[in-house]
Scaffold this active site. Structure first.
Site, short mmCIF file in Angstrom:
data_model
loop_
_atom_site.label_atom_id
_atom_site.label_comp_id
_atom_site.label_asym_id
_atom_site.label_seq_id
_atom_site.Cartn_x
_atom_site.Cartn_y
_atom_site.Cartn_z
N ASP A 129 -82.44 -101.50 5.06
CA ASP A 129 -82.72 -100.91 3.75
C ASP A 129 -83.40 -101.92 2.82
O ASP A 129 -83.54 -101.67 1.62
CB ASP A 129 -81.41 -100.39 3.12
CG ASP A 129 -80.36 -101.49 2.96
OD1 ASP A 129 -80.66 -102.67 3.26
OD2 ASP A 129 -79.23 -101.17 2.53
N GLU A 177 -78.19 -105.09 -2.22
CA GLU A 177 -78.57 -103.77 -1.72
C GLU A 177 -79.57 -103.11 -2.68
O GLU A 177 -79.69 -103.51 -3.84
CB GLU A 177 -77.31 -102.89 -1.62
CG GLU A 177 -76.29 -103.37 -0.59
CD GLU A 177 -76.65 -103.03 0.85
OE1 GLU A 177 -77.86 -102.97 1.18
OE2 GLU A 177 -75.73 -102.83 1.65
N ASP A 220 -73.28 -114.64 1.67
CA ASP A 220 -72.38 -113.54 1.33
C ASP A 220 -71.10 -113.55 2.17
O ASP A 220 -70.97 -114.32 3.13
CB ASP A 220 -73.11 -112.20 1.50
CG ASP A 220 -73.92 -112.12 2.79
OD1 ASP A 220 -73.64 -112.90 3.72
OD2 ASP A 220 -74.82 -111.28 2.88
N HIS A 277 -82.27 -105.03 2.20
CA HIS A 277 -81.39 -105.98 1.51
C HIS A 277 -81.63 -107.40 1.99
O HIS A 277 -82.04 -107.64 3.11
CB HIS A 277 -79.91 -105.57 1.60
CG HIS A 277 -79.28 -105.70 2.95
ND1 HIS A 277 -78.34 -104.82 3.41
CD2 HIS A 277 -79.44 -106.61 3.94
CE1 HIS A 277 -77.95 -105.19 4.61
NE2 HIS A 277 -78.60 -106.27 4.96
P1 PGA Z 1 -79.27 -108.51 11.34
O1 PGA Z 1 -78.91 -108.29 9.80
O2 PGA Z 1 -79.73 -109.93 11.44
O3 PGA Z 1 -77.97 -108.30 12.06
O4 PGA Z 1 -80.32 -107.54 11.68
C1 PGA Z 1 -79.84 -108.64 8.85
C2 PGA Z 1 -79.26 -108.42 7.48
O5 PGA Z 1 -78.49 -107.44 7.32
O6 PGA Z 1 -79.57 -109.19 6.58
#
Ligand code: PGA
Length: 245
Positions: free
Chosen positions: A136, A143, A67, A138
């Site tokens: 959440d 999302e 992304d 994702h």
């Molecule tokens: P993080 O993010 O590795 O900073 O916890 C994970 C994500 O949002 O996929």
């Protein structure tokens, strides 16, 4: 689904880096799906170290990142393009034209998404997809939603994601509100999916995503039906499901 328990963040990073290194050794022209965020940092550090020792060679590897923020030029110090250069690509022998990340500076959603899906197809799909997990649920920036979005698409980031990502920006207002993300189809079509998670803050979502119902409201839950899904997580992230494994 295979769950590999790590002692702590370093142990998680080394175990996951070992799986990626093995993939590249077994298939030097692998297509790796890569992720940004705090969790993979230790993996990239380890891979750079092994590359410098001569243990892994990335000269034939291709990467497709999950992304990119929409509206952030790649030179911006919080773009995912920048993240990948600084934390991995600048330190290994990957070819610049083997590296793909959605074009965040192009505001034409249709064009960016089509181009990216064409790229994923033209490289022959993904051999190993690395994933973190958002609070959440994702994966990439897929999302919570009412449907599993299949192709690359543009998303409005949830409040929870914006809140989690504000630590990287001067203020909450500066966090982009939209992103381009690879869809669920490319992730699910990857030959192997490797998720990493650490810390107590991920324990609840790991339990919901991997032991609850499969639902687009928790995008990561779809991984329960992937044919080769591996989770490498530390004890804290597994603390809610210890009885189940
Ligand atoms: P993080 O993010 O590795 O900073 O916890 C994970 C994500 O949002 O996929």
């Amino acid at each position: 689904m295979k769950i590999i328990r790590a002692e702590n963040y370093n142990d998680m990073s080394r175990k996951a880096a070992n799986i990626i290194a093995a993939q590249v050794i077994l298939k030097p022209d692998s297509v790796l799906g890569l992720a940004t965020g705090g969790t993979p940092l230790g993996i990239y550090k380890q891979l750079v170290e092994w590359y410098k020792k001569g243990d892994v060679d990335f000269s034939e590897v291709t990467t497709v990142n999950l992304d990119e923020y929409r509206g952030l030029p790649k030179e911006h110090n919080q773009s995912y393009w920048h993240f990948m250069q600084v934390n991995l690509f600048n330190h290994i022998n990957i070819k610049a034209n083997h590296v793909y990340i959605p074009n965040g500076s192009d505001m034409n959603i249709e064009r960016v998404c089509k181009e990216y899906d064409d790229i994923i197809q033209s490289v022959g799909g993904i051999d190993l997809q690395l994933l973190g997990i958002g609070n959440d649920g994702h994966i990439g920036f897929n999302e919570p939603s009412t449907v599993f979005e299949t192709g690359t698409h543009c998303v409005n980031l949830t409040e929870s994601t914006i809140e989690a990502n504000k630590r990287f920006f001067q203020s909450r207002e500066e966090v982009p509100k939209q992103a381009y993300t690879m869809g669920i189809k490319a992730i699910m079509q990857a030959e192997k999916v490797l998720m990493v998670a650490n810390g107590e803050s991920k324990a609840d979502i790991i339990k919901k995503a991997l032991f609850g119902p499969v639902t687009p409201e928790i995008p990561a839950s779809i991984l329960q039906i992937h044919h080769d899904f591996v989770l490498v997580a530390d004890k804290a992230a597994l603390s809610e499901i210890d009885v189940a494994i």
